[in-house]
Design a protein around this motif. Structure first.
Motif, PDB file in Angstrom:
ATOM      1  N   MET A  72      38.000  42.028  54.687  1.00  0.00           N
ATOM      2  CA  MET A  72      36.928  42.905  54.215  1.00  0.00           C
ATOM      3  C   MET A  72      37.071  43.191  52.725  1.00  0.00           C
ATOM      4  N   ALA A  73      38.296  43.348  52.249  1.00  0.00           N
ATOM      5  CA  ALA A  73      38.522  43.564  50.813  1.00  0.00           C
ATOM      6  C   ALA A  73      38.119  42.330  50.011  1.00  0.00           C
ATOM      7  N   LEU A  74      38.428  41.146  50.534  1.00  0.00           N
ATOM      8  CA  LEU A  74      38.030  39.899  49.854  1.00  0.00           C
ATOM      9  C   LEU A  74      36.512  39.763  49.791  1.00  0.00           C
ATOM     10  N   GLU A  75      35.840  40.111  50.871  1.00  0.00           N
ATOM     11  CA  GLU A  75      34.381  40.033  50.885  1.00  0.00           C
ATOM     12  C   GLU A  75      33.763  41.044  49.927  1.00  0.00           C
ATOM     13  N   GLU A  76      34.350  42.230  49.848  1.00  0.00           N
ATOM     14  CA  GLU A  76      33.871  43.238  48.902  1.00  0.00           C
ATOM     15  C   GLU A  76      34.072  42.757  47.464  1.00  0.00           C
ATOM     16  N   LEU A  77      35.195  42.120  47.216  1.00  0.00           N
ATOM     17  CA  LEU A  77      35.471  41.564  45.900  1.00  0.00           C
ATOM     18  C   LEU A  77      34.470  40.472  45.534  1.00  0.00           C
ATOM     19  N   ARG A  78      34.143  39.612  46.497  1.00  0.00           N
ATOM     20  CA  ARG A  78      33.141  38.558  46.253  1.00  0.00           C
ATOM     21  C   ARG A  78      31.778  39.158  45.925  1.00  0.00           C
ATOM     22  N   ARG A  79      31.390  40.205  46.659  1.00  0.00           N
ATOM     23  CA  ARG A  79      30.097  40.853  46.384  1.00  0.00           C
ATOM     24  C   ARG A  79      30.089  41.457  44.979  1.00  0.00           C
ATOM     25  N   ALA A  80      31.176  42.109  44.610  1.00  0.00           N
ATOM     26  CA  ALA A  80      31.264  42.703  43.267  1.00  0.00           C
ATOM     27  C   ALA A  80      31.184  41.623  42.198  1.00  0.00           C
ATOM     28  N   ALA A  81      31.810  40.471  42.436  1.00  0.00           N
ATOM     29  CA  ALA A  81      31.768  39.375  41.468  1.00  0.00           C
ATOM     30  C   ALA A  81      30.353  38.833  41.320  1.00  0.00           C
ATOM     31  N   HIS A  86      25.605  38.183  37.915  1.00  0.00           N
ATOM     32  CA  HIS A  86      24.156  38.003  37.927  1.00  0.00           C
ATOM     33  C   HIS A  86      23.348  39.211  37.486  1.00  0.00           C
ATOM     34  N   CYS A  87      23.999  40.304  37.163  1.00  0.00           N
ATOM     35  CA  CYS A  87      23.317  41.509  36.709  1.00  0.00           C
ATOM     36  C   CYS A  87      22.643  41.247  35.360  1.00  0.00           C
ATOM     37  N   ALA A  88      21.447  41.785  35.165  1.00  0.00           N
ATOM     38  CA  ALA A  88      20.719  41.576  33.906  1.00  0.00           C
ATOM     39  C   ALA A  88      21.254  42.445  32.773  1.00  0.00           C
ATOM     40  N   GLU A  89      21.994  43.499  33.114  1.00  0.00           N
ATOM     41  CA  GLU A  89      22.578  44.369  32.089  1.00  0.00           C
ATOM     42  C   GLU A  89      23.910  43.799  31.628  1.00  0.00           C
ATOM     43  N   GLY A  90      24.207  43.986  30.359  1.00  0.00           N
ATOM     44  CA  GLY A  90      25.505  43.589  29.848  1.00  0.00           C
ATOM     45  C   GLY A  90      26.568  44.540  30.384  1.00  0.00           C
ATOM     46  N   ILE A  91      27.625  43.983  30.938  1.00  0.00           N
ATOM     47  CA  ILE A  91      28.706  44.804  31.483  1.00  0.00           C
ATOM     48  C   ILE A  91      29.998  44.455  30.765  1.00  0.00           C
TER      49      ILE A  91
END
Length: 198
Positions: A72-81, A86-91
């Protein structure tokens, strides 16, 4: 006891049964999702090995490790990545000295700077001379009092063009393995400003 919980049968009920006799067929090797007797999904890492004595097969020893939390932690990490990429805002991810440790592709689009150009440096919008001193004072005091600041900053693109950005800066609690201390999100508001000026 853990395997009994997953299968929903006691050790006595499991004795002498083959894998195909179990309520859930689990793979001999590798990771698989199973539903425990309580209905909760579990990720199990399965390993099986034959057991023999004096050349005679005695059966198979199977070990199942509960890998649910790790998976579950790996999947959460993948979602965050995915969000980061792909976010349009600069992070920008910043360390405790507000130096850049990572930037997403949208930051390059907004600023024209590649990560290699800015790694280890303080983000240019946070530097004195780029913003009025009172804006930077408000930013740092907001971070100190509320762990967050939002407001308009001016970003200077690599080609020298000024770009107004809406900035959100958040103080993040670091983990022992991460130098991350701040998150800076930049939204290009130049089109909004241009429309307001018309």
């Amino acid at each position: 006891p853990a395997f009994e919980r997953v299968i929903g049968q006691s050790e006595a009920e499991l004795q002498g049964k083959r894998d195909t006799d179990l309520p859930q067929v689990l793979p001999a090797q590798g990771r698989a999702w199973a539903r425990g007797s309580d209905g909760i999904r579990l990720c199990l890492d399965m390993q099986q090995a034959p057991v023999a004595a004096a050349g005679e097969s005695l059966g198979v020893l199977g070990v199942a490790r509960d890998m649910t939390e790790l998976q579950m932690a790996l999947e959460e990490l993948r979602r965050a990545a995915v969000v980061f990429e792909h976010c349009a805002e600069g992070i920008l991810l910043l360390d405790d000295q507000a130096r850049i440790v990572d930037a997403n592709p949208a930051f390059y689009t907004i600023s024209g700077y590649d990560l290699r150009d800015v790694l280890g440096q303080m983000p240019q919008p946070l530097c004195l001379g780029e913003q009025p001193p009172e804006v930077l004072d408000q930013l740092w005091s907001g971070l100190d009092s509320e762990n967050k600041w939002c407001g308009e900053l001016m970003l200077r693109r690599r080609d020298g063009e000024p770009v107004p950005v809406w900035a959100t800066m958040v103080r993040v609690q670091p983990s022992s393995s991460s130098p991350l201390q701040h998150l800076l999100v930049l939204t290009d508001i130049s089109k909004i400003k241009h429309t307001e000026a018309e």
